[in-house]
Design an enzyme around this catalytic site. Structure first.
Site, PDB file in Angstrom:
ATOM      1  N   LYS A  99       0.809  -1.227   0.000  1.00 22.46           N
ATOM      2  CA  LYS A  99       0.000   0.000   0.000  1.00 22.46           C
ATOM      3  C   LYS A  99       0.841   1.274   0.000  1.00 22.46           C
ATOM      4  CE  LYS A  99      -4.464  -1.565   1.500  1.00 22.46           C
ATOM      5  NZ  LYS A  99      -4.275  -2.989   1.918  1.00 22.46           N
ATOM      6  N   GLU A 121      -9.546   6.864   3.610  1.00 22.00           N
ATOM      7  CA  GLU A 121     -10.421   5.911   4.280  1.00 22.00           C
ATOM      8  C   GLU A 121      -9.577   4.696   4.658  1.00 22.00           C
ATOM      9  OE1 GLU A 121      -9.932   5.964   1.061  1.00 22.00           O
ATOM     10  OE2 GLU A 121      -9.368   3.865   0.789  1.00 22.00           O
ATOM     11  N   SER A 391       1.608  -9.860  -1.006  1.00 19.86           N
ATOM     12  CA  SER A 391       1.270  -8.434  -0.870  1.00 19.86           C
ATOM     13  C   SER A 391       1.647  -7.831   0.466  1.00 19.86           C
ATOM     14  CB  SER A 391      -0.223  -8.233  -1.127  1.00 19.86           C
ATOM     15  OG  SER A 391      -0.994  -9.066  -0.279  1.00 19.86           O
TER      16      SER A 391
END
Ligand SMILES: *Cc1c(COP(=O)(O)O)cnc(C)c1O
Length: 409
Positions: A99, A121, A391
């Site tokens: 991310k 968010e 990930s």
């Protein structure tokens, strides 16, 4: 554009209106259209500026720790007795997941646009932590909307965000989870649009977000492709990634988009199984997974017969979302990528297998991709190659895993 960090030139989508075939678009209040247009112009301008690319590359190398390595999962491959499995190690990126690639890119873009105030968010808190991190690094003000139910479930991430200087705003509406947090972040953005940049966390939302997030995450696939050629001497036969909103998967897939012999597989959250109705497999359940609009884009959405958004379930918070990035709906439609699922149980099993065989504790989200590799490898020849996008790391999931495996008493 030829940057090792952003790849924008390999695909025809989205079109000028922000559509990936039948999917995408901009389904937002009229007041946001100028802001989205401003973002498109600023993004194109940044992409054309070598100084922006240079700054992003420098931060990715000296701060995020890129390039992340590719690890050969030798013991796992040998035990399965089929294809050789390689792992792209996004778990080794700063903050423990992919991310940060997107958060840093968008925060730099906000700074360039002169917007000092960031709203974001978060569901499980991973995107909130990545946003708070990027904002601390660049000296930006950060407000993270988070459902109060999620805040209670994800206390360590709430504390991390606060330590990093972010303002965490509890959301009490609706189911008090990610969907409601996105609604509130959009509401804030509409109200404060002149001063505020909305830092969106996955390949979702109205155009141009799915494109921007994809491009910032494409570093995963671009690096992985070059590393496979250098380290293994060939491209993988199959790339596998988990699909929540779809950012880590689209980032990996993008690098191999034009390598037609490379099969692209996305893995959704099967929860307790499709038949149970408790899952987040938007593509797997034709009863409730149908084209619809959620959070500004047309895609596959889990909805009832009246079009009401369904509650979803997954053991991994990051995959627990009722819609999916529009480019995945498109890649599935044109049969460039294929989508399958792993259940909670299969993901938990895969997590333990990777821990014991390779000494790597993967995130529960990533464990869904590992589960698919474990299913597939034995059906493939020994000289075949699977590349799994790992990930994120599993530290954030220890409580959940202990509870699920009943290791805590
Ligand atoms: C958030 C998250 C995901 C799911 O998001 P995508 O946008 O689908 O990539 C997957 N893995 C990890 C580790 C995450 O934190």
């Amino acid at each position: 554009m030829t940057s090792p960090y952003i790849q924008t030139d390999v695909t025809e989508v989205p079109d000028a209106r922000g559509y990936f075939g039948d999917f995408g678009g901009r389904f937002v209040p009229e007041t946001l259209i100028p802001a989205l247009d401003e973002l498109i112009v600023a993004y194109r301008d940044a992409m054309a500026d070598p100084a922006f690319q240079q700054r992003l590359m420098q931060l990715q190398q000296t701060y995020t720790g890129r390039p992340t390595p590719i690890t050969y999962a030798q013991r796992l491959s040998q035990q399965l007795g089929g294809a050789q499995i390689y792992l792209k190690r996004e778990d080794l990126a700063h903050t423990g997941a992919h991310k940060i690639n997107n958060a840093l890119g968008q925060a730099l873009l906000a700074q360039r646009m002169g917007k000092q105030r960031i709203v974001a968010e978060t569901g499980a808190g991973q995107h909130g932590v990545a946003s708070a991190t990027a904002c601390a690094l660049l000296g930006l003000e950060c407000h993270v909307y988070m459902g109060s139910v999620d805040m209670a479930r994800q206390q360590p991430n709430v504390f991390r965000m606060k330590l990093l200087g972010a303002n965490v705003v509890p959301v009490e509406s609706g189911s008090k989870t990610l969907k409601d947090a996105i609604n509130e972040a959009i509401r804030d953005w509409v109200t404060n649009v002149r001063s505020t940049f909305y830092l969106l966390g996955s390949a979702l939302g109205p155009h141009p977000y799915p494109m921007i997030v994809r491009d910032f995450q494409s570093v995963i696939g671009v690096e992985a492709r070059a590393q496979m050629l250098e380290q293994v001497g060939r491209l993988p036969d199959t790339c596998i990634a988990c699909v929540g909103g779809g950012s880590n998967a689209i980032g990996m897939f993008h690098g191999f988009r034009n390598d037609e012999d490379v099969e692209l597989i996305g893995v959704e959250a099967g929860g307790h199984g499709v038949l149970s109705g408790e899952h987040a497999a938007r593509f797997a359940d034709p009863q409730i997974g149908r084209p619809g609009v959620l959070h500004g884009a047309r895609s596959f959405v889990l909805q009832d017969s009246d079009g009401q958004i369904m509650n979803t379930h997954s053991v991994s918070a990051g995959l627990d979302y009722a819609s999916v990035g529009p480019e995945h709906a498109y890649l599935r439609q044109i049969e460039r990528a294929y989508y399958t699922l792993a259940t909670d149980e299969e993901a938990l099993e895969a997590l333990q297998t990777l821990c014991r065989m390779e000494g790597i504790i993967p995130a529960l989200e990533s464990s869904h991709a590992v589960a698919e590799a474990i299913k597939r490898a034995p059906t493939m020849p020994k000289d075949a190659v699977i590349l799994v996008n790992l990930s994120g790391r599993g530290d954030k999931d220890l409580d959940t895993v202990m509870r699920e495996l009943k290791l805590n008493g």
